[in-house]
Write an enzyme that holds these catalytic residues in place. Structure first.
Site, PDB file in Angstrom:
ATOM      1  N   ASP A  90     -56.485 -49.103  15.969  1.00 52.02           N
ATOM      2  CA  ASP A  90     -55.894 -48.009  16.672  1.00 52.02           C
ATOM      3  C   ASP A  90     -54.833 -47.059  15.701  1.00 52.02           C
ATOM      4  OD1 ASP A  90     -53.961 -49.917  15.957  1.00 52.02           O
ATOM      5  OD2 ASP A  90     -53.214 -50.185  18.103  1.00 52.02           O
ATOM      6  N   SER A  91     -55.145 -47.465  14.595  1.00 48.05           N
ATOM      7  CA  SER A  91     -54.359 -46.674  13.456  1.00 48.05           C
ATOM      8  C   SER A  91     -55.060 -45.158  13.572  1.00 48.05           C
ATOM      9  CB  SER A  91     -54.767 -47.112  12.032  1.00 48.05           C
ATOM     10  OG  SER A  91     -55.853 -47.659  11.716  1.00 48.05           O
ATOM     11  N   ASP A 129     -60.462 -52.247  18.298  1.00 47.38           N
ATOM     12  CA  ASP A 129     -59.015 -52.524  18.464  1.00 47.38           C
ATOM     13  C   ASP A 129     -58.503 -52.135  19.849  1.00 47.38           C
ATOM     14  OD1 ASP A 129     -56.626 -53.722  17.508  1.00 47.38           O
ATOM     15  OD2 ASP A 129     -56.419 -51.909  16.032  1.00 47.38           O
ATOM     16  N   GLU A 229     -50.454 -59.098   8.988  1.00 46.27           N
ATOM     17  CA  GLU A 229     -49.913 -57.856   8.638  1.00 46.27           C
ATOM     18  C   GLU A 229     -48.792 -57.830   8.345  1.00 46.27           C
ATOM     19  OE1 GLU A 229     -51.048 -54.338  10.775  1.00 46.27           O
ATOM     20  OE2 GLU A 229     -49.538 -53.052  10.027  1.00 46.27           O
TER      21      GLU A 229
HETATM   22  N1  LIG Z   1     -52.222 -45.025   7.222  1.00 46.21           N
HETATM   23  C1  LIG Z   1     -52.090 -46.089   7.978  1.00 46.21           C
HETATM   24  N2  LIG Z   1     -52.099 -47.197   7.242  1.00 46.21           N
HETATM   25  C2  LIG Z   1     -51.644 -48.423   7.577  1.00 46.21           C
HETATM   26  O1  LIG Z   1     -52.040 -49.305   7.039  1.00 46.21           O
HETATM   27  C3  LIG Z   1     -51.172 -48.196   9.219  1.00 46.21           C
HETATM   28  C4  LIG Z   1     -51.255 -46.965   9.982  1.00 46.21           C
HETATM   29  N3  LIG Z   1     -51.657 -46.226   9.147  1.00 46.21           N
HETATM   30  N4  LIG Z   1     -50.986 -47.324  11.251  1.00 46.21           N
HETATM   31  C5  LIG Z   1     -51.064 -48.563  11.839  1.00 46.21           C
HETATM   32  C6  LIG Z   1     -50.414 -49.373  11.134  1.00 46.21           C
HETATM   33  C7  LIG Z   1     -48.792 -49.539  10.927  1.00 46.21           C
HETATM   34  N5  LIG Z   1     -48.821 -49.909   9.336  1.00 46.21           N
HETATM   35  C8  LIG Z   1     -47.501 -49.889   8.881  1.00 46.21           C
HETATM   36  C9  LIG Z   1     -46.724 -48.905   8.913  1.00 46.21           C
HETATM   37  C10 LIG Z   1     -45.614 -48.613   8.004  1.00 46.21           C
HETATM   38  C11 LIG Z   1     -45.271 -49.784   7.309  1.00 46.21           C
HETATM   39  C12 LIG Z   1     -44.073 -49.381   6.421  1.00 46.21           C
HETATM   40  O2  LIG Z   1     -43.898 -48.279   5.808  1.00 46.21           O
HETATM   41  N6  LIG Z   1     -43.351 -50.428   6.151  1.00 46.21           N
HETATM   42  C13 LIG Z   1     -42.139 -50.293   5.375  1.00 46.21           C
HETATM   43  C14 LIG Z   1     -40.790 -50.960   6.208  1.00 46.21           C
HETATM   44  C15 LIG Z   1     -40.526 -50.014   6.973  1.00 46.21           C
HETATM   45  C16 LIG Z   1     -39.307 -50.351   8.066  1.00 46.21           C
HETATM   46  O3  LIG Z   1     -38.730 -51.160   7.610  1.00 46.21           O
HETATM   47  O4  LIG Z   1     -39.093 -49.722   8.829  1.00 46.21           O
HETATM   48  C17 LIG Z   1     -42.564 -51.327   4.056  1.00 46.21           C
HETATM   49  O5  LIG Z   1     -41.364 -51.522   3.347  1.00 46.21           O
HETATM   50  O6  LIG Z   1     -43.406 -51.880   4.236  1.00 46.21           O
HETATM   51  C18 LIG Z   1     -46.118 -50.646   7.026  1.00 46.21           C
HETATM   52  C19 LIG Z   1     -47.274 -50.877   7.717  1.00 46.21           C
HETATM   53  C20 LIG Z   1     -50.104 -50.402   8.990  1.00 46.21           C
HETATM   54  N7  LIG Z   1     -50.874 -49.796   9.820  1.00 46.21           N
HETATM   55  C1  LIG Z   2     -54.088 -51.972   9.597  1.00 50.23           C
HETATM   56  C2  LIG Z   2     -55.171 -52.349  10.354  1.00 50.23           C
HETATM   57  C3  LIG Z   2     -55.314 -53.754  10.398  1.00 50.23           C
HETATM   58  C4  LIG Z   2     -54.937 -51.912  11.936  1.00 50.23           C
HETATM   59  O1  LIG Z   2     -54.482 -52.742  12.903  1.00 50.23           O
HETATM   60  C5  LIG Z   2     -55.537 -50.614  12.203  1.00 50.23           C
HETATM   61  O2  LIG Z   2     -56.069 -49.974  11.522  1.00 50.23           O
HETATM   62  O3  LIG Z   2     -55.100 -50.242  13.495  1.00 50.23           O
END
Ligand SMILES: Nc1nc(=O)c2c([nH]1)NC[C@@H]1CN(c3ccc(C(=O)N[C@@H](CCC(=O)O)C(=O)O)cc3)CN21
Ligand SMILES: CC(C)C(=O)C(=O)O
Length: 601
Positions: A90-91, A129, A229
């Site tokens: 669903d990304s 998903d 994740e």
């Molecule tokens: N392009 C993309 N890649 C992904 O891996 C992904 C998506 N989109 N969309 C759905 C989910 C969302 N995911 C994500 C999105 C953002 C972070 C991120 O930036 N996390 C920060 C913390 C942010 C916070 O604390 O608010 C980090 O430091 O890891 C991690 C996973 C993984 N998935």
């Molecule tokens: C980050 C992966 C595992 C996912 O859930 C997605 O792409 O939606």
């Protein structure tokens, strides 16, 4: 079925290899392909990935690879690379649809992605998903949605997020309905509302324990694998050790049974910070595909603007010579003169740069004596020009191609006398240079600094021989190029002296027409400079008595100059001369008045 089982069973029993041999002879791989909708390849490495393969890999501690894909081309690439699992994640909501979260994506949108991926990928296990809001309210809803993913989305399995008790019950119900389920714990982006953002999970004792317990509950419900994740590596290691099913890590460190990354992140598709919705910290970019795409698009755009695309190589559709003529005639019959003119122009332009077309045309000719060129000249008078021309007059662009003086012209006696006088005047009244400066007898340079300067003669060999074809003559005068040969408006078949010229047809401007007139004589325009866009003069020629019935002629003169060259290969004429203004008059005895006005010196 028994046959199928033995084909799938992981075994090294000698009887099997014998059996396989027989199977091949019976063309049985087709049966195999049908059952698994797998590829036509006989390569065992291309065999469709099933849950059985995955559990084998898991038992043998072979890392499992997973990436997302959302459409046919990405699915083909992922399949080609031999990745084991495709998650239609669903990304897509973020990386394909441009939303800020995964929440807005609908089941219908997801199913479109799923079907496209299924068309592109034959070997990987396909996991769809479940979108937010399509499975949370009841186990029935979860089962119904999951079934659609298999029936309409052509998926092999589904993934759902979270491990609350109701979610675990739903997962169990789906598995009981005969649908393989992948769990997903840690950061579950669909719960962004309660998690307060895309925040890593399991970062404290309670959180870490919760991740382990949730994963175990999902295993208990019958999940074949769990996505972990955004959790610390030790937490992922603990979960992986606690389970008897493979864990797939996304930002969960190296101690998982397999790894996943979002397709767009790993190939470096979304380079632009404003366009990449998120590229989480844990992503590794294996390429910068976005840059490659940008460069390609910019190059394409430039090619279109500067006219280098499409070239003849990329204009592959041919029309036979005979059909072109019939087509031109038909257009004219319909009163579509401009269209006919444009089509004719296109034929002419493609002609020069594409030899195979010419050959093909010749082959279409029934009368071998009649060349395509002859037939064209038969069509030409039927075609009128487009643009501002009216059909009753013919426009011609002529080029006054001049070579500027190479040496300073001889000074007029009055000017010379004045210069002498002013020199003396200055000498008399300016302050004297100091004696010690002027008295330096060696001040004019000697030894290494001595320049033996002998000026080139002003009168050249060409002047002496009156060789008017040479540009090395009349060095202190302007020279103009005249050609001898057939010219428009001249009595037919009788060559005359004329300027480089061309009948205006469908060029954008008269100036362009003048350029192509000169180009056809010189081959290219690299040593020429066209002075301005506007004509410098124009001449109207009324048809003579014996040409009655033909139209008046307007000849527009454009000025162009020779730059950095003292010899041209003049083509497309019987003879040519480079002449001064005075000499030029000899060639046009009836138009001396016009030319003496037009040409200043
Ligand atoms: N392009 C993309 N890649 C992904 O891996 C992904 C998506 N989109 N969309 C759905 C989910 C969302 N995911 C994500 C999105 C953002 C972070 C991120 O930036 N996390 C920060 C913390 C942010 C916070 O604390 O608010 C980090 O430091 O890891 C991690 C996973 C993984 N998935
Ligand atoms: C980050 C992966 C595992 C996912 O859930 C997605 O792409 O939606």
């Amino acid at each position: 079925m028994a046959l199928l089982k033995s084909l799938l069973a992981p075994t090294t029993k000698p009887s099997l290899s014998l059996f396989r041999h027989n199977v091949c002879m019976n063309n049985a791989p087709e049966t195999e392909n049908k059952v698994h909708s797998g590829p036509m390849s006989h390569d065992p490495a291309r065999k469709k990935v099933t849950l059985i393969q995955l559990s084998q890999m898991y038992r043998k501690s072979k890392p499992i690879t997973m990436t997302t894909a959302y459409d046919y081309p990405s699915a083909m690439h992922v399949d080609e690379a031999g990745i084991d699992i495709i998650l239609v994640g669903d990304s897509a909501s973020m990386v394909v649809h441009g939303h800020n979260t995964t929440l807005p994506l609908t089941i219908e949108e997801m199913l479109v992605h799923c079907r496209s991926v299924a068309r592109g990928a034959k070997r990987p296990l396909l996991v769809g998903d479940l979108p937010f809001g399509t499975y949370e309210s009841s186990s029935n809803q979860a089962v119904d949605t999951s079934a659609r993913f298999l029936k309409e989305g052509e998926m092999d399995a589904i993934k759902l997020e979270g491990g609350s008790p109701s979610r675990v019950i739903a997962a169990k119900a789906i598995v009981e309905a005969g649908i393989a389920v992948m769990g997903h714990v840690g950061l579950t982006p669909q719960s962004i509302s309660v998690l307060g953002g895309f925040r890593p999970q399991g970062k404290n004792v309670a959180g870490a324990i919760k991740v382990v317990e949730t994963a175990m509950a999902l295993q208990e419900a019958g999940c074949f694998s769990i996505v972990l994740e955004c959790v610390p590596a030790p937490v992922a290691a603990a979960v992986t050790a606690a389970l008897q099913i493979p864990t797939i890590g996304v930002g969960a460190g190296p101690f998982c049974s397999g790894q996943a990354l979002v397709y767009h992140d790993l190939v470096g598709m979304s380079q632009h910070p404003h366009h990449a919705k998120v590229t989480p910290k844990f992503c590794k970019q294996y390429a910068r595909v976005g840059d490659v795409i940008n460069n390609a698009l910019v190059e394409y755009k430039e090619d279109v603007i500067n006219g280098s695309f499409p070239d003849t190589d990329h204009s592959p559709y041919k029309i036979s010579q005979t059909d072109v003529y019939s087509f031109l005639n038909e257009l004219q019959r319909l009163g579509l003169d401009q269209a006919a003119s444009a089509a004719y122009e296109a034929v002419e332009n493609m002609d020069t740069s594409n030899a195979p077309i010419k050959l093909q045309r010749l082959n279409h000719y029934s009368d071998p004596k009649e060349t395509p060129r002859m037939k064209m000249s038969f069509v030409r008078p039927l075609i009128t020009r487009r643009g501002f021309s009216t059909s009753s007059e013919n426009l011609i662009a002529s080029v006054l191609f001049e070579r500027l003086p190479v040496v300073i012209p001889k000074v007029d006696p009055v000017v010379y006398a004045f210069q002498e006088f002013s020199f003396r005047w200055r000498q008399q009244y300016q302050r004297r240079y100091p004696d010690e400066f002027l008295d330096k007898s060696d001040a004019r340079g000697k030894g290494d600094y001595q320049i033996d300067y002998v000026p080139a003669p002003r009168i050249t060999e060409a002047d002496k021989n009156n060789d008017r074809r040479s540009l090395q003559r009349a060095l202190d005068r302007r020279l103009y190029l005249l050609l001898f040969g057939d010219a428009y408006g001249a009595p037919s078949g009788k060559p005359v002296w004329h300027f480089p010229e061309k009948v205006y047809e469908s060029e954008d401007t008269m100036r362009k027409c003048a350029e192509s007139a000169l180009k056809s004589v010189l081959g290219d325009l690299s040593n020429t400079y066209f002075v301005g866009n506007a004509p410098m003069a124009h001449m109207v020629i009324q048809p003579t008595e014996d040409q009655s019935g033909s139209n008046s002629l307007k000849r527009f003169f454009f000025k162009s100059q020779v730059i950095a060259k003292n010899k041209f290969n003049i083509g497309k004429c019987e003879d040519f001369v480079w002449v001064t203004k005075d000499e030029l008059m000899e060639y046009f005895p009836e138009q001396t008045e016009f030319f003496s006005k037009m040409i200043i010196s």
